[in-house]
Motif scaffolding. Structure first.
Motif, mmCIF file in Angstrom:
data_model
loop_
_atom_site.group_PDB
_atom_site.id
_atom_site.type_symbol
_atom_site.label_atom_id
_atom_site.label_comp_id
_atom_site.label_asym_id
_atom_site.label_seq_id
_atom_site.Cartn_x
_atom_site.Cartn_y
_atom_site.Cartn_z
ATOM 1 N N VAL A 308 -20.517 6.871 2.663
ATOM 2 C CA VAL A 308 -19.170 8.096 3.263
ATOM 3 C C VAL A 308 -18.841 7.269 4.326
ATOM 4 O O VAL A 308 -19.257 6.974 5.242
ATOM 5 N N ALA A 309 -17.323 6.697 4.013
ATOM 6 C CA ALA A 309 -16.610 5.765 4.922
ATOM 7 C C ALA A 309 -15.379 5.802 4.197
ATOM 8 O O ALA A 309 -14.918 6.034 3.091
ATOM 9 N N ARG A 310 -14.397 5.415 4.948
ATOM 10 C CA ARG A 310 -12.901 5.087 4.652
ATOM 11 C C ARG A 310 -13.196 3.759 3.615
ATOM 12 O O ARG A 310 -13.565 3.048 4.288
ATOM 13 N N PRO A 311 -12.685 3.679 2.402
ATOM 14 C CA PRO A 311 -12.967 2.553 1.514
ATOM 15 C C PRO A 311 -12.173 1.395 2.059
ATOM 16 O O PRO A 311 -12.929 0.200 1.879
ATOM 17 N N ASP A 312 -11.047 1.322 2.788
ATOM 18 C CA ASP A 312 -10.522 0.034 2.972
ATOM 19 C C ASP A 312 -11.360 -0.333 4.146
ATOM 20 O O ASP A 312 -11.561 -1.754 4.510
ATOM 21 N N ARG A 313 -11.826 0.405 5.453
ATOM 22 C CA ARG A 313 -12.656 -0.233 6.324
ATOM 23 C C ARG A 313 -14.048 -0.681 5.825
ATOM 24 O O ARG A 313 -14.381 -1.735 6.180
ATOM 25 N N TYR A 314 -14.390 -0.050 5.018
ATOM 26 C CA TYR A 314 -15.796 -0.442 4.204
ATOM 27 C C TYR A 314 -15.424 -1.750 3.735
ATOM 28 O O TYR A 314 -16.519 -2.696 3.553
ATOM 29 N N LEU A 315 -14.617 -2.213 2.889
ATOM 30 C CA LEU A 315 -14.086 -3.263 2.117
ATOM 31 C C LEU A 315 -14.098 -4.431 3.255
ATOM 32 O O LEU A 315 -14.365 -5.492 3.179
ATOM 33 N N ARG A 316 -13.532 -4.087 4.401
ATOM 34 C CA ARG A 316 -13.254 -5.293 5.365
ATOM 35 C C ARG A 316 -14.622 -5.459 6.012
ATOM 36 O O ARG A 316 -14.953 -6.861 6.212
ATOM 37 N N GLU A 317 -15.366 -4.474 6.097
ATOM 38 C CA GLU A 317 -16.451 -4.976 6.845
ATOM 39 C C GLU A 317 -17.439 -5.705 5.743
ATOM 40 O O GLU A 317 -18.278 -6.631 6.199
ATOM 41 N N GLU A 318 -17.601 -5.477 4.445
ATOM 42 C CA GLU A 318 -18.275 -6.028 3.650
ATOM 43 C C GLU A 318 -17.631 -7.545 3.240
ATOM 44 O O GLU A 318 -18.373 -8.450 3.218
ATOM 45 N N ASP A 319 -16.405 -7.712 3.524
ATOM 46 C CA ASP A 319 -15.718 -8.931 3.349
ATOM 47 C C ASP A 319 -16.241 -9.935 4.569
ATOM 48 O O ASP A 319 -16.787 -11.039 4.391
ATOM 49 N N GLU A 320 -16.069 -9.271 5.745
ATOM 50 C CA GLU A 320 -16.576 -9.969 6.789
ATOM 51 C C GLU A 320 -18.026 -10.301 6.947
ATOM 52 O O GLU A 320 -18.481 -11.459 7.419
ATOM 53 N N ALA A 321 -18.995 -9.452 6.396
ATOM 54 C CA ALA A 321 -20.321 -9.948 6.095
ATOM 55 C C ALA A 321 -20.831 -10.679 5.079
ATOM 56 O O ALA A 321 -21.648 -11.108 5.002
ATOM 57 N N GLY A 322 -19.513 -11.103 4.217
ATOM 58 C CA GLY A 322 -19.865 -12.140 3.292
ATOM 59 C C GLY A 322 -20.535 -11.593 2.040
ATOM 60 O O GLY A 322 -20.891 -12.242 1.161
ATOM 61 N N ALA A 331 -12.335 -0.438 -7.852
ATOM 62 C CA ALA A 331 -11.589 0.375 -8.690
ATOM 63 C C ALA A 331 -11.193 1.515 -7.798
ATOM 64 O O ALA A 331 -12.157 2.333 -7.285
ATOM 65 N N CYS A 332 -10.042 1.870 -7.770
ATOM 66 C CA CYS A 332 -9.385 3.164 -6.869
ATOM 67 C C CYS A 332 -9.352 4.033 -7.559
ATOM 68 O O CYS A 332 -8.162 4.145 -8.558
ATOM 69 N N LEU A 333 -10.116 5.371 -7.572
ATOM 70 C CA LEU A 333 -9.821 6.348 -8.268
ATOM 71 C C LEU A 333 -9.654 7.594 -7.551
ATOM 72 O O LEU A 333 -10.034 8.961 -8.018
ATOM 73 N N GLY A 334 -9.248 7.635 -6.230
ATOM 74 C CA GLY A 334 -9.329 8.685 -5.446
ATOM 75 C C GLY A 334 -8.128 9.573 -5.425
ATOM 76 O O GLY A 334 -8.563 10.951 -5.110
ATOM 77 N N HIS A 335 -7.096 9.224 -5.881
ATOM 78 C CA HIS A 335 -5.994 10.172 -6.203
ATOM 79 C C HIS A 335 -5.539 10.826 -5.019
ATOM 80 O O HIS A 335 -5.019 12.019 -5.165
ATOM 81 N N ASP A 336 -5.291 10.207 -4.070
ATOM 82 C CA ASP A 336 -4.870 10.669 -2.822
ATOM 83 C C ASP A 336 -4.385 9.531 -1.927
ATOM 84 O O ASP A 336 -4.837 8.613 -1.495
ATOM 85 N N PRO A 337 -2.912 9.415 -1.936
ATOM 86 C CA PRO A 337 -2.284 8.379 -1.259
ATOM 87 C C PRO A 337 -2.878 7.810 0.199
ATOM 88 O O PRO A 337 -2.786 6.774 0.615
ATOM 89 N N LYS A 338 -3.222 9.012 1.043
ATOM 90 C CA LYS A 338 -3.750 8.679 2.305
ATOM 91 C C LYS A 338 -4.721 7.825 2.273
ATOM 92 O O LYS A 338 -5.314 6.794 3.019
ATOM 93 N N ILE A 339 -5.657 7.846 0.938
ATOM 94 C CA ILE A 339 -6.836 6.896 0.981
ATOM 95 C C ILE A 339 -6.618 5.764 0.081
ATOM 96 O O ILE A 339 -6.899 4.556 0.305
ATOM 97 N N ASP A 340 -5.840 6.107 -0.979
ATOM 98 C CA ASP A 340 -5.491 4.911 -1.990
ATOM 99 C C ASP A 340 -4.822 3.638 -1.447
ATOM 100 O O ASP A 340 -4.995 2.575 -1.796
#
Length: 434
Positions: A308-322, A331-340
């Motif tokens: 449960v998190a904003r997916p863009d922040r989660y991706l950055r954290e996972e990338d920084e952690a290697g 895959a972006c299936l959110g259907h909400d521009p604020k999230i997508d």
């Protein structure tokens, strides 16, 4: 223990084979160590053969398995490894071969006792690990965990021992032959040089370091295959003639990397179906969305993790952690521009395999306009798969998942313009990227 392993046993095939060996029943393991042309299975694919009807796995579509079973039983009887080449067979010759037009080299080796250094988890269950062995003497092997094996320093000591260095098994400062000090009557547990009567060679540390760096690089890239060592990688001790070129050792490196990741944003049945198919295809699956109401284990049983998190922040954290790499699928299936929009913008900035976004053509064009306004470049947008998936004409969640994962596979294998096989020419089996 029963005489067969017809049903899966707890702990995977490696655990089942260990129990088989502990019961005093030897096994033969056949491994593809080289391929040429159109090969049905990738390098490192294994098949287990035992007496009493034990056969697990396959190395082709059925072309060579019957012969491999005979080879495996022969290897069990003699204890001597065999290396066979199977290629396209002339039907008139009644030979065993591949009908796909390519060829495979298969090493069939005995495994007579449980060996903690054998790396069976990596060899049989695909567990992360790097396994290196000599094709001339498969009993000489070493297993290192991944990602430890990404570091050259982790290879150096074990590699020197594997090659029979002065610090390797059975070696001493004085011993240079089996009759010298330090010689033993029984084989060293690792099967290393010097344990059974052969001369112990010293190894040039500089060459070991260079070879270790090569192994670390190949491990990091997931490159399984044969490594033909240069002659001077094994320098003999003083007074022992140098190894002639034909005697240069040939090693096989098997790399099993952690499963590629599939990260899905969305809380609908489409997301659940995509995660389910992704897991079936061997992906490590994650669903991430800030809307917690629908993120339940009951709705997403195929997700290895629910975030449960904003997916863009989660991706950055996972990338920084290697924890993301060039195999990662997003895959972006959110259907909400604020999230997508933030998610797609972030995903396109990462060196991942695939970024896809769901939506109609109108939704796609509006998304592109917004992303350009956010500073995403035209070059980055070329990597966006939107509308997501191949045009298969399906409509159910399962058919949607199939269209997306079909596009992922086609993109990974360079078959982005996938067509029915009956309309194409050339090899059916392409190379399989790491």
């Amino acid at each position: 223990m029963s005489d067969t392993l017809a049903a899966p046993l707890p702990g995977g095939l490696a655990a089942a084979c260990t129990r088989w060996l502990e019961a005093g029943k030897p096994l033969a393991i056949a491994t593809i160590v080289a391929t040429e042309g159109s090969a049905p299975r990738p390098l490192g694919t294994t098949m287990v053969i035992g007496e009493g009807g034990l056969v697990r796995g396959s190395l082709s579509g059925g072309c060579v398995e019957s012969d491999l079973i005979e080879q495996g039983l022969e290897v069990l009887a003699t204890g001597v490894p065999e290396r066979r080449t199977y290629g396209y067979a002339d039907a008139a010759a009644w030979e065993v071969g591949l009908m796909c037009g390519g060829s495979i080299d298969v090493l069939v080796q005995p495994l007579a006792a449980p060996d903690p250094a054998a790396g069976l988890d990596a060899l049989l269950d695909g567990a992360p690990g790097a396994l290196l062995w000599s094709l001339d003497d498969p009993s000489r092997r070493l297993a290192l965990p991944v990602p430890l094996a990404d570091e050259a320093g982790e290879w150096e000591g074990p590699l020197a021992a594997l090659l029979g260095g002065a610090d390797g098994p059975g070696a001493t400062d004085e011993a240079d032959t089996a009759d010298g000090p330090g010689a033993t009557d029984e084989a060293d547990a690792t099967g290393g040089p010097g344990a059974t009567g052969e001369p112990v060679h010293s190894v040039d540390p500089a060459l070991v370091r260079r070879l270790a760096a090569q192994l670390a690089a190949r491990t990091s890239a997931g490159e399984t295959g044969i490594i033909a060592l240069p002659v001077d990688c094994g320098l003999p001790a003083e007074g022992i003639p140098a190894l002639p070129a034909p005697d240069a050792p040939e090693l096989f490196l098997l790399v099993r990397r952690p499963a590629a990741r599939l990260i899905v944003n969305g809380t609908t049945d489409l997301a659940a179906a995509l995660l389910a198919l992704g897991r079936t295809l061997g992906y490590d699956t994650t669903v991430v969305d800030p809307r917690s109401t629908f993120l339940t284990r009951e709705r997403f049983p195929a997700a290895d993790r629910i975030v449960v998190a904003r997916p863009d922040r989660y991706l950055r954290e996972e990338d920084e952690a290697g924890r993301l790499d060039h195999r990662t699928v997003i895959a972006c299936l959110g259907h909400d521009p604020k999230i997508d929009d933030p998610l797609v913008e972030t995903a396109l900035s990462l060196p991942v395999a695939y970024v896809g976004a769901m939506g109609s053509r109108r939704t796609h064009h509006e998304r592109i306009r917004r992303l350009l306004e956010r500073g995403v470049t035209t070059a980055q947008l070329q990597a966006l798969h939107s509308p997501i998936g191949l045009d298969l004409g399906g409509s159910t969640p399962a058919e949607f998942a199939l269209s997306v994962m079909a596009e992922v596979v086609a993109e990974r294998t360079g078959r982005a313009a996938a067509r029915p096989l009956r309309t194409t020419t050339g090899p059916l089996h392409g190379s399989i990227p790491a």
